[in-house]
Design an enzyme around this catalytic site. Sequence first.
Site, PDB file in Angstrom:
ATOM      1  N   ARG A   1       0.858  -1.176   0.000  1.00  0.00           N
ATOM      2  CA  ARG A   1       0.000   0.000   0.000  1.00  0.00           C
ATOM      3  C   ARG A   1       0.903   1.237   0.000  1.00  0.00           C
ATOM      4  NH1 ARG A   1      -2.016  -3.549   4.058  1.00  0.00           N
ATOM      5  NH2 ARG A   1      -4.123  -4.350   3.619  1.00  0.00           N
TER       6      ARG A   1
ATOM      7  N   TYR B   1     -10.050 -10.764  -6.206  1.00  0.00           N
ATOM      8  CA  TYR B   1      -9.134 -10.866  -7.341  1.00  0.00           C
ATOM      9  C   TYR B   1      -9.471 -12.037  -8.245  1.00  0.00           C
ATOM     10  CZ  TYR B   1      -6.543  -7.331  -4.863  1.00  0.00           C
ATOM     11  OH  TYR B   1      -6.195  -6.166  -4.246  1.00  0.00           O
TER      12      TYR B   1
ATOM     13  N   HIS C   1      -2.750   2.758  -6.149  1.00  0.00           N
ATOM     14  CA  HIS C   1      -3.304   1.534  -5.563  1.00  0.00           C
ATOM     15  C   HIS C   1      -3.555   0.474  -6.620  1.00  0.00           C
ATOM     16  CE1 HIS C   1      -5.022  -0.607  -2.169  1.00  0.00           C
ATOM     17  NE2 HIS C   1      -6.030  -0.990  -2.949  1.00  0.00           N
TER      18      HIS C   1
ATOM     19  N   HIS D   1      -4.075  -9.121   3.974  1.00  0.00           N
ATOM     20  CA  HIS D   1      -5.520  -9.065   4.210  1.00  0.00           C
ATOM     21  C   HIS D   1      -5.869  -9.819   5.484  1.00  0.00           C
ATOM     22  CE1 HIS D   1      -6.563  -8.315  -0.299  1.00  0.00           C
ATOM     23  NE2 HIS D   1      -6.295  -7.195   0.344  1.00  0.00           N
TER      24      HIS D   1
ATOM     25  N   LYS E   1      -2.007  -2.684   7.995  1.00  0.00           N
ATOM     26  CA  LYS E   1      -3.143  -2.223   8.795  1.00  0.00           C
ATOM     27  C   LYS E   1      -3.216  -2.984  10.110  1.00  0.00           C
ATOM     28  CE  LYS E   1      -6.060  -0.753   4.919  1.00  0.00           C
ATOM     29  NZ  LYS E   1      -7.355  -0.951   4.221  1.00  0.00           N
TER      30      LYS E   1
ATOM     31  N   ARG F   1      -0.780  -2.079  -6.802  1.00  0.00           N
ATOM     32  CA  ARG F   1      -0.906  -3.179  -5.832  1.00  0.00           C
ATOM     33  C   ARG F   1      -1.952  -4.172  -6.325  1.00  0.00           C
ATOM     34  NH1 ARG F   1      -1.302  -4.781  -0.180  1.00  0.00           N
ATOM     35  NH2 ARG F   1      -3.468  -5.040   0.466  1.00  0.00           N
TER      36      ARG F   1
END
Length: 296
Positions: free
Chosen positions: A151, A277, A242, A268, A174, A245
């Site tokens: 990211r 995806y 983004h 994730h 994150k 990525r």
Amino acid sequence: MTSHELVAAWRAYLTDNKRRSPHTVRAYVAAAQRLVAANGLDDWAAVARTEAHHLRTFLAARRADGIGNASAARELSALKAFIAFARRESGDPDPAPPRLRGPRLKKGLPRPVTPDEAVNLTDLVDSLAGEEWIGARDRAVLLLLYGSGLRIAEALSLTGRDAMLGEVLQVTGKGGKQRMVPVLPITRAAVAEYVRLCPWPLSTKEPLFRGAKGGPLSPGMVQRTVAQARRALGLPDTATPHALRHSFATHLLSAGADLRSLQELLGHASLGSTQIYTRVDAASLLENYRKAHPRG
């Protein structure tokens, strides 16, 4: 100076200073050769005087030769970089290339940036930068997004401690979750080149990527830089940082990566976030099928 010497100097700059891939060097040099031959250019000042209306006429002739929108957009980006280089060589205090938007490309389904488009983006942000170290910085950041799936915030959170990259990199995503991501040789070389050129001291606790005045590089600056480059290339608005990525994930999935591994690489929290995806990849396959099948 002869036109041959101009093109030779451009090739040397791309190869030795910018360390472009052989594919990019061939494409950018070929575009420069066509421009100087068509207009009888034989010194940097003459190339530097090339304006938007000259490029428009040149590209119209190329379109008459049969090249499509995508090829014309790539040609324009190469010529803009060549003219910006010529303007620096001729001492122009404002070496920005001519303002000319590339041809519109047909918009289809939202899709990831292709490998060629990713390379063109990373090369063009480097060429469009006003200072060499800033161009090297922008290219290194984008290669981390595309080559390692970071990211923007993750790339910009790297510190001087990360300057000497190995084959893998530990990043904090994150929620403070840490993960290991691969680092391609081209990315390691790009970061090393930025570190070599950066005029600011890169201590282990300070941000690795710096703004023009030495402070931390902001995400907004990365986004604006990519927006400028995608307009020059004629790419859709979906070609954002983004999206690089996003492309990293889609290309790995297409090459056979399993969802669990992809989930780990992307950081994730849930597999459900990664499964999107598979739908994007299926959409790409369907689009290619329709283009290729005689009854499509």
